[in-house]
Enzyme design. Sequence first.
Site, short mmCIF file in Angstrom:
data_model
loop_
_atom_site.label_atom_id
_atom_site.label_comp_id
_atom_site.label_asym_id
_atom_site.label_seq_id
_atom_site.Cartn_x
_atom_site.Cartn_y
_atom_site.Cartn_z
N PRO A 37 -7.28 -5.56 6.29
CA PRO A 37 -8.30 -5.47 7.33
C PRO A 37 -9.08 -4.16 7.20
CG PRO A 37 -6.18 -6.14 8.26
CD PRO A 37 -5.93 -5.72 6.84
N ASP A 67 -2.48 2.74 9.78
CA ASP A 67 -2.45 3.69 8.68
C ASP A 67 -1.54 4.86 9.04
OD1 ASP A 67 -3.73 4.82 6.10
OD2 ASP A 67 -3.99 6.42 7.57
N TYR A 72 2.12 13.22 8.36
CA TYR A 72 1.68 13.23 9.76
C TYR A 72 2.84 13.52 10.71
CZ TYR A 72 -2.33 10.66 7.78
OH TYR A 72 -3.41 10.24 7.03
N LYS A 101 1.77 6.92 2.91
CA LYS A 101 1.36 7.73 1.77
C LYS A 101 2.47 8.67 1.30
CE LYS A 101 -3.06 7.70 4.04
NZ LYS A 101 -2.46 7.44 5.35
N HIS A 134 -1.03 10.41 -1.71
CA HIS A 134 -1.92 10.97 -0.69
C HIS A 134 -2.98 11.91 -1.25
CE1 HIS A 134 -1.88 11.97 3.89
NE2 HIS A 134 -3.10 11.94 3.42
#
Length: 198
Positions: A37, A67, A72, A101, A134
């Site tokens: 998507p 994502d 993170y 990632k 990444h």
Amino acid sequence: MALHVLRSQFTPGLSQLARSLSGTSIPTIACGVSEMPVVGLGTWQSKPGVVGAAVEKALSVGYKHIDCAHVYQNEPEIGQVFSKMFGDGGVKREDIFITSKLWNTFHRAEEVERSFDVTLSDLQLDYLDLYLIHWPISLDPGKGTLFPMDENEKFIMDSKCPTFEETWSELEKLVESGRCKNIGLSNFNEAQIEEVLS
């Protein structure tokens, strides 16, 4: 790459976007063996206690792409939401495209699968739809931090200098194992992409 139109700190906007897309299907693009998507929720800079609520809201209003990334540092909270929503939350895992990632301190061959396993465990998943390298730089994995720096506050590069091809080869093994459907590159320029493909 998917267009990540919203960040999780803007959760009120999720409902507005979902209403605007109501009755329409979200466009997809070919991504290896999958359809990805083009609208997705990015979880970068999402704060603890907020990211989970944003992901839950996104899934409940019809988002089909989330994502994520190890760096993170919010994948465990996202994993709790995935477990809930894919369990009794009425969302089918196979209907959601999930990206994560590989971080820069895990480019060595022996680190790739271990890092991938941490991501799968944190996200409480059996497989990923897409796993990306990444950034095209390798940082020293032996410092116990995601951002190893010297006394001059300069990044410490990996002294073993794993090549892109070495790292990519390990990602290919994840696809062969069935635990990752697609692999790719993030933030690579054309010359670096060609290096991987050669």
